[in-house]
Write a protein that holds these residues in place. Sequence first.
Motif, PDB file in Angstrom:
ATOM      1  N   UNK A  17       0.465  16.505  13.263  1.00 27.22           N
ATOM      2  CA  UNK A  17      -0.038  17.101  12.029  1.00 27.22           C
ATOM      3  C   UNK A  17       0.860  16.946  10.828  1.00 27.22           C
ATOM      4  N   UNK A  18       2.042  16.356  10.997  1.00 25.78           N
ATOM      5  CA  UNK A  18       2.982  16.187   9.887  1.00 25.78           C
ATOM      6  C   UNK A  18       2.469  15.143   8.903  1.00 25.78           C
ATOM      7  N   UNK A  19       2.523  15.486   7.606  1.00 27.39           N
ATOM      8  CA  UNK A  19       2.102  14.564   6.552  1.00 27.39           C
ATOM      9  C   UNK A  19       3.312  13.844   5.978  1.00 27.39           C
ATOM     10  N   UNK A  20       3.164  12.564   5.715  1.00 26.71           N
ATOM     11  CA  UNK A  20       4.247  11.795   5.098  1.00 26.71           C
ATOM     12  C   UNK A  20       3.652  10.742   4.176  1.00 26.71           C
TER      13      UNK A  20
ATOM     14  N   UNK B 229      -5.906   4.199  11.609  1.00 29.89           N
ATOM     15  CA  UNK B 229      -6.629   4.250  10.351  1.00 29.89           C
ATOM     16  C   UNK B 229      -7.325   5.585  10.115  1.00 29.89           C
ATOM     17  N   UNK B 230      -7.759   6.252  11.205  1.00 29.72           N
ATOM     18  CA  UNK B 230      -8.446   7.527  11.034  1.00 29.72           C
ATOM     19  C   UNK B 230      -7.481   8.660  10.668  1.00 29.72           C
ATOM     20  N   UNK B 231      -6.159   8.398  10.700  1.00 26.36           N
ATOM     21  CA  UNK B 231      -5.182   9.398  10.292  1.00 26.36           C
ATOM     22  C   UNK B 231      -4.644   9.150   8.888  1.00 26.36           C
ATOM     23  N   UNK B 232      -5.180   8.127   8.214  1.00 21.84           N
ATOM     24  CA  UNK B 232      -4.787   7.869   6.833  1.00 21.84           C
ATOM     25  C   UNK B 232      -5.510   8.871   5.938  1.00 21.84           C
TER      26      UNK B 232
ATOM     27  N   UNK C 249       0.839  -1.197   0.000  1.00 21.77           N
ATOM     28  CA  UNK C 249       0.000   0.000   0.000  1.00 21.77           C
ATOM     29  C   UNK C 249       0.876   1.249   0.000  1.00 21.77           C
ATOM     30  N   UNK C 250       0.465   2.236  -0.774  1.00 21.94           N
ATOM     31  CA  UNK C 250       1.068   3.564  -0.693  1.00 21.94           C
ATOM     32  C   UNK C 250       0.110   4.418   0.128  1.00 21.94           C
ATOM     33  N   UNK C 251       0.585   4.893   1.269  1.00 18.89           N
ATOM     34  CA  UNK C 251      -0.297   5.657   2.152  1.00 18.89           C
ATOM     35  C   UNK C 251       0.236   7.069   2.361  1.00 18.89           C
ATOM     36  N   UNK C 252      -0.682   7.984   2.583  1.00 20.37           N
ATOM     37  CA  UNK C 252      -0.348   9.322   3.046  1.00 20.37           C
ATOM     38  C   UNK C 252      -0.899   9.416   4.456  1.00 20.37           C
ATOM     39  N   UNK C 253      -0.010   9.702   5.413  1.00 17.34           N
ATOM     40  CA  UNK C 253      -0.364   9.595   6.824  1.00 17.34           C
ATOM     41  C   UNK C 253      -0.121  10.906   7.551  1.00 17.34           C
ATOM     42  N   UNK C 254      -1.073  11.265   8.412  1.00 15.75           N
ATOM     43  CA  UNK C 254      -0.930  12.463   9.230  1.00 15.75           C
ATOM     44  C   UNK C 254      -0.613  12.023  10.664  1.00 15.75           C
ATOM     45  N   UNK C 255       0.553  12.390  11.148  1.00 16.99           N
ATOM     46  CA  UNK C 255       0.977  12.006  12.488  1.00 16.99           C
ATOM     47  C   UNK C 255       0.246  12.828  13.541  1.00 16.99           C
TER      48      UNK C 255
END
Length: 239
Positions: A159-162, A195-198, A150-156
């Motif tokens: 608030x940092x996106x990666x 999962x709610x931060x994906x 999976x390629x995911x975009x995640x918010x820590x």
Amino acid sequence: MRRADRLFQIIQILRRTKLPVTAARLADELEVSKRTVYRDLADLAGQRVPVEGEAGSGYRLSEYYDFPPLMFTPDELDALLLGVELVQRLPDATLVNNAKDVLSKISSVIPGKLQSVLNPSAVALKPEEPIATKTDTRQIRAAIRDGRKLLIEYRSADGTLSKRVVWPIVLGYDQTHCLLIAWCEKRESFRHFRADRLVSLLLLNECIDTDRKVLRSRWEEWREAELLRLREIKLLGGL
């Protein structure tokens, strides 16, 4: 317990284990004497149910026995109802709907005399506050089953996106959160993602080159090591 119900339960007990089950264990679970168990086993043999074994060594069903689906008992329905209610409380939108579908299917196939077991049920969970956010996990579960990355975009949490490529292993749940447990290629380690931060995810065509069971076993070893490390830190902090 009626004799017919007892014969059914003996088959169920033998089906759920590959190891021989002694008459004493059957008698204990069924709350009858061993003499009654021996008589029931003889009745099953007379009905051509292939029970293998003998007194002293235990009994089991033949691996070649194709046993058709049987109706639920009231106790089994209670267990299913509690399971469905637990799933409906998870922070997972698709599994909540799947649980409702399961309950609907069960209700449509059981006879009228068992409908009263479902409505009203004899079991229930304590009411809790509803969860505001429920995540759609269909793609994640598909990736786990198919062994795909999976390629995911995640918010820590800060608030940092990666963006990162992960190897999904399993979805873990508690009453408030759903966690994607995966191997992270970016960190070269196991990571837990809420999962709610994906923010987004993409199911890639690239397959994971490690067997799913092996990957899960490695994660379980890593988790045990992490728990041990945290316990040691806690102990040192208390000195």
